[in-house]
Design a protein around this motif. Structure first.
Motif, mmCIF file in Angstrom:
data_model
loop_
_atom_site.group_PDB
_atom_site.id
_atom_site.type_symbol
_atom_site.label_atom_id
_atom_site.label_comp_id
_atom_site.label_asym_id
_atom_site.label_seq_id
_atom_site.Cartn_x
_atom_site.Cartn_y
_atom_site.Cartn_z
ATOM 1 N N TYR A 47 40.563 44.820 52.046
ATOM 2 C CA TYR A 47 40.150 45.088 50.720
ATOM 3 C C TYR A 47 41.329 44.503 49.778
ATOM 4 O O TYR A 47 41.008 43.629 49.138
ATOM 5 C CB TYR A 47 39.866 46.487 50.420
ATOM 6 C CG TYR A 47 39.650 46.931 49.066
ATOM 7 C CD1 TYR A 47 38.629 46.208 48.515
ATOM 8 C CD2 TYR A 47 40.144 47.759 48.330
ATOM 9 C CE1 TYR A 47 38.179 46.606 46.967
ATOM 10 C CE2 TYR A 47 39.558 48.213 46.955
ATOM 11 C CZ TYR A 47 38.809 47.607 46.646
ATOM 12 O OH TYR A 47 38.376 48.001 45.215
ATOM 13 N N ARG A 79 35.120 58.879 50.352
ATOM 14 C CA ARG A 79 35.956 57.975 50.611
ATOM 15 C C ARG A 79 37.401 58.322 50.183
ATOM 16 O O ARG A 79 37.793 58.848 49.223
ATOM 17 C CB ARG A 79 35.635 56.586 49.845
ATOM 18 C CG ARG A 79 36.746 55.527 49.826
ATOM 19 C CD ARG A 79 36.028 54.433 49.264
ATOM 20 N NE ARG A 79 36.580 53.230 48.660
ATOM 21 C CZ ARG A 79 37.173 52.813 47.561
ATOM 22 N NH1 ARG A 79 36.232 53.260 46.551
ATOM 23 N NH2 ARG A 79 37.995 51.703 47.436
ATOM 24 N N CYS A 113 39.577 57.028 41.788
ATOM 25 C CA CYS A 113 39.318 57.289 40.208
ATOM 26 C C CYS A 113 37.931 57.249 39.936
ATOM 27 O O CYS A 113 37.447 57.504 39.095
ATOM 28 C CB CYS A 113 40.173 56.216 39.582
ATOM 29 S SG CYS A 113 41.901 55.983 39.688
#
Ligand code: SIN
Length: 489
Positions: A112, A287, A293
Motif C-alpha cells: 500500500y 482492519r 481514521c
C-alpha cells in the motif's frame, strides 16, 4: 524475541540528518512491542537542536532538488518504490513488531505504501502549467507550478509506512525537501524507509528524520512551527493537535494538510445486500484492529433487516482470531498501548451503563496480554453514548436501529467530523441522494475498502483539509505562480 530480518541493517536507531545517521546525543526513547511490552531498541529522544539541524539541511538541499528535472526525481522515487517492494518481508515484520498488526496486514501495508511512491513518481512528470489566453494584445500569460519549499511531516503510528509514503513521496515528487517526525510508538519503519530512500538516490538533506517521545515532540515541532523556512506542515493525527498546529502556524502562514479524527457512520438500508454489507463492515471496522481514521464508528441498520444483519455480523466477529503478529493465524493484534485499551473499555462500559447490550466480546483478553481487547458488537447504541461521540479506535461495532432515510442521514451527519462514511443500498436513486447528503470527504457506496493511491483521501469539517493520494495529493505540495510577459508585438 529478536527481530530476524533478511537485512538486519534495516533496523536503525539514529536520526538521519543531512545524509548522515546521527545517534542520540542525549536522552533515548525506547521502542516497544505492543504485544508484550518488550523493548525492541532505543532511538534518539530528540529536541530543538536536532529539529533545527534537520531544517538547516532541508533548506540547504532545496535549491538543487527543486532544479533537478522532474524525470530524474521520478527515477529516484521509482527506485525507492522498487527497494521498498524488494524488502517487503522485512518492512512488514518491522511494522508488525512495533505497531502490532498481523504480519499479513504488515506486508499488505508495505505494498500500500509503495503504491503511493510509484503513483507520485509518475505524477512528478505531469506537473503541467497553463498558457492562458491574454485579454489584450502583446502579452503572454502563464501559470506554472512550483514546490512550496521545506515540508514538515508529522506522521501517526497506525500506518507507519503508508502515512510516511503518502506524505513524503508527493513532497519529493513536487521538488520539496522534508523534515519528518514519525510517531513515537513506531519510528523503526520510517527509519528503514528513509534508509531505502537514501539508497535509491535521494540526495543528502532532501529527506531528514528525527525521532522523539510524546513529551519531547512539542519541542521538535515548535522549532518547525516558528521557522519561516518551513513552508508547509502535513499532519495525520488527532483533531485537537491539528487545531493546535493550525493556530501555531498562523504566525508564519504555512500551508497545511491536516488529516484528523473521524467518526464514520456505516448505514445499512433495508434494500442492501446484507452479506455484502457484513463483508464491508468486517473489512472497514476490523482492519488494523479498528485503529484507522476511516473505521466505521457508528453502525446504523434499518429496523427491517437489523436482527438478520446483527446475527450474521456477530457470527463473523466472534470467529475473529485475536493474537500477536508473530502468530500467522492472527487477524486482530494488540492495541497500540494500554491507554488505547482503557479508552475502548471506557466506551463499552459507558454504552452498557446507558442501555446498550452486548452481542459478543466486551472484555479485555488478559490471557493474551495487557493490550488485547476482544472484537465486540453492541446493540441499542444511541447518540448519548461516548462511543457515538468519540472515535473509539478499537474493535468495537455499536449498532443502532433506524426506520427513516432522512432520520439516519441527520444522525450520520450529527458529528463535528467528516472523514469517511459508508452505506449499503441497491436503490440507484437513493445511492445518489445519500452520497450527496453525507457530510464526509470520502463515501463508500456498497464498499468497505476505500483507500487507493489514485483516490483523493481527506476530510471535511473538523476532520481537516488537504488531500492525500491522486493528482490532488501532489497539488498540496505546490503553489501556482502567474507569469505575465509584455512587449510581445
Ligand atoms: C488512517 O487511518 O489515517 C489511514 C487509513 C487508510 O489509509 O486507509
Amino acid at each position: 524475541m529478536p527481530l530476524t530480518l533478511t537485512r538486519p541493517d534495516l533496523q536503525r536507531s539514529a536520526n538521519f540528518i543531512a545524509g548522515q545517521w546521527q545517534p542520540a546525543v542525549g536522552a533515548l526513547l525506547a521502542v516497544t512491542d505492543p504485544a508484550t511490552g518488550e523493548v525492541i531498541t532505543q532511538v534518539p529522544d530528540s529536541g530543538a537542536a536536532e529539529a533545527l539541524a534537520a531544517v538547516d539541511a532541508a533548506h540547504a538541499a532545496f535549491p538543487a532538488w527543486r532544479k533537478l528535472p522532474a524525470k530524474q526525481r521520478a527515477a529516484i522515487l521509482k527506485r525507492w518504490n522498487d527497494l521498498v517492494l524488494t524488502h517487503q518481508d522485512d518492512l512488514g515484520k518491522l511494522i508488525s513488531r512495533e505497531q502490532g498488526k498481523p504480519l499479513a496486514e504488515g506486508k499488505g501495508e508495505v505494498s500500500y505504501a509503495a503504491s503511493y511512491i510509484e503513483w507520485f513518481a509518475e505524477e512528478a512528470t505531469r506537473m503541467n502549467g497553463e498558457l492562458i489566453p491574454a485579454p489584450v494584445p502583446g502579452r503572454r500569460m502563464f501559470a506554472i507550478k512550483e514546490p512550496v519549499g521545506v515540508v514538515a511531516a508529522i506522521t501517526p503510528w497506525n500506518f507507519p509506512a503508508a502515512m510516511i509514503a503518502r506524505k513524503i513521496a508527493p513532497a519529493l515528487a513536487a521538488g520539496c525537501t522534508v523534515v519528518c517526525k514519525p510517531a513515537e510508538d513506531t519510528p523503526l519503519t520510517s527509519l528503514a524507509l528513509v534508509l531505502l530512500a537514501h539508497e535509491a538516490g535521494v540526495p543528502p538533506g532532501v529527506l531528514n528524520i528525527v525521532t522523539a517521545s510524546r513529551e519531547k515532540t512539542p519541542e521538535v515541532v515548535d522549532v518547525w512551527l516558528d521557522d519561516t523556512r518551513v513552508r508547509k506542515i502535513t499532519f495525520t493525527g488527532s483533531t485537537p493537535v491539528g487545531k493546535h498546529l493550525a493556530r501555531r502556524s498562523a504566525d508564519t502562514l504555512k500551508k497545511l494538510s491536516l488529516e484528523l479524527g473521524g467518526n464514520a457512520p456505516f448505514i445499512v438500508f433495508e434494500d442492501a445486500d446484507l452479506d455484502a454489507a457484513v463483508d464491508g463492515l468486517m473489512a472497514a471496522k476490523f482492519r488494523n484492529g479498528g485503529q484507522t481514521c476511516v473505521c466505521p464508528n457508528r453502525v446504523f441498520v434499518h429496523t427491517r433487516v437489523h436482527d438478520a444483519f446483527a446475527a450474521k455480523l456477530a457470527e463473523r466477529v466472534a470467529a475473529l482470531k485475536v493474537g500477536p503478529a508473530s502468530d500467522a493465524a492472527s487477524q486482530i493484534g494488540p492495541m497500540i498501548n494500554t491507554r488505547a485499551v482503557e479508552k475502548i473499555e471506557r466506551h463499552v462500559q459507558d454504552a452498557l451503563a446507558k442501555g446498550a447490550t452486548l452481542l459478543t466480546g466486551g472484555r479485555r483478553l488478559p490471557e493474551l496480554g495487557a493490550t488485547y481487547y476482544a472484537p465486540t458488537v453492541l446493540l441499542n447504541a444511541d447518540a448519548s453514548m461516548a462511543c457515538a461521540g468519540e472515535e473509539t479506535f478499537g474493535p468495537v461495532a455499536p449498532l443502532t436501529r433506524f426506520t427513516d432515510e432522512a432520520e439516519v442521514i441527520a444522525a450520520a451527519n450529527d458529528t463535528p467530523f467528516g472523514l469517511a462514511a459508508y452505506f449499503y443500498s441497491n436503490d440507484l436513486r437513493r445511492v445518489w441522494r445519500v452520497a450527496e447528503a453525507l457530510e464526509s470527504g470520502i463515501v463508500g457506496i456498497n464498499e468497505g475498502a476505500l483507500a487507493a493511491e489514485a483516490a483523493p483521501f481527506g476530510g471535511v469539517k473538523e476532520s481537516g483539509y488537504g488531500r492525500e493520494g491522486s493528482t490532488h495529493g501532489l497539488d498540496d505540495y505546490l503553489h501556482t505562480k502567474y507569469l505575465c510577459q509584455g512587449l510581445l508585438d
